[in-house]
Design a protein around this motif. Structure first.
Motif, PDB file in Angstrom:
ATOM      1  N   ASP A 237       0.876  -1.177   0.000  1.00 28.85           N
ATOM      2  CA  ASP A 237       0.000   0.000   0.000  1.00 28.85           C
ATOM      3  C   ASP A 237       0.911   1.224   0.000  1.00 28.85           C
ATOM      4  N   PHE A 238       1.365   1.616  -1.191  1.00 27.68           N
ATOM      5  CA  PHE A 238       2.391   2.657  -1.315  1.00 27.68           C
ATOM      6  C   PHE A 238       1.836   4.020  -0.937  1.00 27.68           C
ATOM      7  N   GLU A 239       2.595   4.734  -0.117  1.00 29.99           N
ATOM      8  CA  GLU A 239       2.249   6.094   0.288  1.00 29.99           C
ATOM      9  C   GLU A 239       3.307   7.048  -0.254  1.00 29.99           C
ATOM     10  N   PRO A 240       2.954   7.927  -1.212  1.00 25.48           N
ATOM     11  CA  PRO A 240       3.942   8.871  -1.743  1.00 25.48           C
ATOM     12  C   PRO A 240       4.589   9.676  -0.628  1.00 25.48           C
ATOM     13  N   GLY A 241       5.895   9.884  -0.737  1.00 24.70           N
ATOM     14  CA  GLY A 241       6.627  10.604   0.287  1.00 24.70           C
ATOM     15  C   GLY A 241       7.243   9.698   1.339  1.00 24.70           C
ATOM     16  N   THR A 242       7.021   8.381   1.204  1.00 28.64           N
ATOM     17  CA  THR A 242       7.581   7.410   2.137  1.00 28.64           C
ATOM     18  C   THR A 242       8.475   6.437   1.384  1.00 28.64           C
ATOM     19  N   ALA A 243       9.718   6.292   1.852  1.00 25.35           N
ATOM     20  CA  ALA A 243      10.629   5.303   1.291  1.00 25.35           C
ATOM     21  C   ALA A 243      10.495   3.998   2.075  1.00 25.35           C
ATOM     22  N   TYR A 244      10.669   2.879   1.399  1.00 26.22           N
ATOM     23  CA  TYR A 244      10.437   1.585   2.023  1.00 26.22           C
ATOM     24  C   TYR A 244      11.645   0.668   1.873  1.00 26.22           C
ATOM     25  N   THR A 245      11.851  -0.154   2.877  1.00 26.86           N
ATOM     26  CA  THR A 245      12.725  -1.322   2.767  1.00 26.86           C
ATOM     27  C   THR A 245      11.808  -2.532   2.887  1.00 26.86           C
ATOM     28  N   LEU A 246      11.795  -3.369   1.855  1.00 26.58           N
ATOM     29  CA  LEU A 246      10.830  -4.457   1.771  1.00 26.58           C
ATOM     30  C   LEU A 246      11.522  -5.809   1.655  1.00 26.58           C
ATOM     31  N   ARG A 247      10.864  -6.802   2.201  1.00 24.47           N
ATOM     32  CA  ARG A 247      11.245  -8.186   1.948  1.00 24.47           C
ATOM     33  C   ARG A 247      10.209  -8.738   0.976  1.00 24.47           C
ATOM     34  N   VAL A 248      10.646  -9.199  -0.202  1.00 27.77           N
ATOM     35  CA  VAL A 248       9.721  -9.655  -1.229  1.00 27.77           C
ATOM     36  C   VAL A 248      10.104 -11.060  -1.691  1.00 27.77           C
ATOM     37  N   ARG A 249       9.132 -11.734  -2.284  1.00 33.86           N
ATOM     38  CA  ARG A 249       9.405 -12.992  -2.974  1.00 33.86           C
ATOM     39  C   ARG A 249       9.381 -12.702  -4.468  1.00 33.86           C
ATOM     40  N   LEU A 268       6.391  -9.687   1.356  1.00 34.66           N
ATOM     41  CA  LEU A 268       6.393 -10.578   2.507  1.00 34.66           C
ATOM     42  C   LEU A 268       6.393  -9.792   3.813  1.00 34.66           C
ATOM     43  N   LYS A 269       7.142  -8.672   3.821  1.00 36.24           N
ATOM     44  CA  LYS A 269       7.254  -7.889   5.052  1.00 36.24           C
ATOM     45  C   LYS A 269       7.750  -6.488   4.728  1.00 36.24           C
ATOM     46  N   VAL A 270       7.166  -5.485   5.379  1.00 39.18           N
ATOM     47  CA  VAL A 270       7.701  -4.122   5.325  1.00 39.18           C
ATOM     48  C   VAL A 270       8.698  -4.004   6.466  1.00 39.18           C
ATOM     49  N   GLU A 271       9.978  -3.960   6.124  1.00 37.24           N
ATOM     50  CA  GLU A 271      11.024  -3.927   7.161  1.00 37.24           C
ATOM     51  C   GLU A 271      11.190  -2.539   7.755  1.00 37.24           C
TER      52      GLU A 271
END
Length: 277
Positions: A237-249, A268-271
């Protein structure tokens, strides 16, 4: 209601379950339910918003009351909608098989049912009955669906839902754990995917694939240069103005749509989340 064999168009539907569900839907055939009515805001009572769910189209009743045949694909594939975050999630990515081609796009809940964002699809030709039904389905998905009936799972039957299209047709879906060889193949493919950490920039940027669109800027090393990611990140659920570190498959997609990625990322997880200054 007459039972239908698995080898004929449609699927076997229990009489009692179908009668209850259709009674709810048919009562709303002439007038769409108000947003605060039980039909419009119906809950499936077994919400599974935390994970994907797969739904098969089993019955198509046209506005005049006649039934539309639902042919299967060359290998017996049914018409399937796969909601990456579950049918009860506020929004997410939907993909599936529409009778001849694969499709993918976004979806979101409305006060009365479900809407679908513009879809990308493969462009395979098929015989007229399947092509006609697929065209009708994809056209119907351009307008929001209204929920007019739901039923929680009972016995061997999965949860069910009936949506009303903008032109008054009723589409009945049953939840499936995995349908045929294609469903089994997808589960095996997901299980064999590669898990990785990816970094997502705080803003999407304009990019051009087959058409102009918005892309994520991503990298797999925090010190590397940004690259463009043309596909969705399923479950984010992307929110503009927020950077993410993600764990994905990460898995490969067989025969992707012409304007879609051959690589699939499933969250899989928003780190971590970091607000940009």
């Amino acid at each position: 209601m007459q039972k239908i064999s698995r080898s004929s168009p449609g699927v076997l539907i229990a009489r009692a379950t179908c009668a209850v569900l259709l009674a709810t839907a048919l009562g709303a055939c002439t007038t769409a339910p108000a947003p605060d009515s039980p039909g419009a805001g119906a809950s499936l009572n077994e919400a599974q918003a935390g994970g994907p769910s797969r739904w098969e189209l089993v019955r198509w009743q046209q506005a005049d009351g006649s039934l539309r045949s639902i042919p299967h694909g060359d290998n017996g594939q049914p018409i399937i909608f796969e909601f990456n975050s579950g049918i009860d999630s506020a929004q997410g990515t939907v993909s599936g098989y529409s009778g001849c081609n694969r499709f993918t796009g976004g979806y979101g809940k409305t006060s009365t049912g479900m809407r679908f964002d513009p879809l990308a699809a493969t462009r395979m030709a098929c015989i007229p009955p399947r092509a006609e039904l697929e065209n009708a389905l994809l056209t119907a998905m351009q307008s929001p669906f209204t929920t007019v009936g739901t039923q929680p799972s009972a016995g061997s039957m999965g949860r069910q839902i009936i949506w009303k299209t903008a032109n008054g047709d009723l589409l009945q879906f049953i939840e499936r754990e995995g349908v045929g060889q294609r469903g089994d193949k997808m589960e095996a493919q997901a299980a064999g995917g590669v898990e990785k950490t990816v970094y997502v920039d705080s803003q999407r940027v304009e990019c051009t694939g087959v058409v102009r669109q918005s892309c994520y800027r991503v990298r797999e090393n925090p010190n590397a240069s940004w690259t463009l990611w043309y596909g969705p990140i399923e479950g984010l659920d992307f929110e503009p103005g927020t950077a993410y570190t993600l764990r994905v498959r990460e898995t490969r997609v067989d025969n992707p749509p012409a304007d879609a990625s051959a690589i699939r990322w499933q969250l899989l997880k928003v780190e971590s989340r970091t607000r940009a200054n």
